[in-house]
Motif scaffolding. Sequence first.
Motif: not given
Length: 100
Positions: A52-72
């Motif tokens: 869960d700690a790894e998943e929460q870290s990924a969620i915190d870092a990637l939510d709203g991030a732009e990737w491949m031309g799209r906002d995740l």
Amino acid sequence: MSIYIGNLSYQVSEEDITAVFAEYGSVKRVQLPTDRETGRMRGFGFVEMENDAEEQSAIDALDGAEWMGRDLKVNKAKPRENNRGSFGGGNRRDSFSRSY
């Protein structure tokens, strides 16, 4: 826990997703649903990580991030609701055409 990833590019692969999420921990599984009729990716996916700690870290870092031309859109996946077999009422006239 599973992570939902929305607004994905239709060209993304499981390997692409694994590489991005591996920066935050060990990726156990990636699912990229496809359309039954066309076989085309549906623009969203799911990732399971080691804990869960790894998943929460990924969620915190990637939510709203732009990737491949799209906002995740990245968040905890919600349990799937089983709506099969139920039309849910309402006016379906626009969805079906009748020819008598």
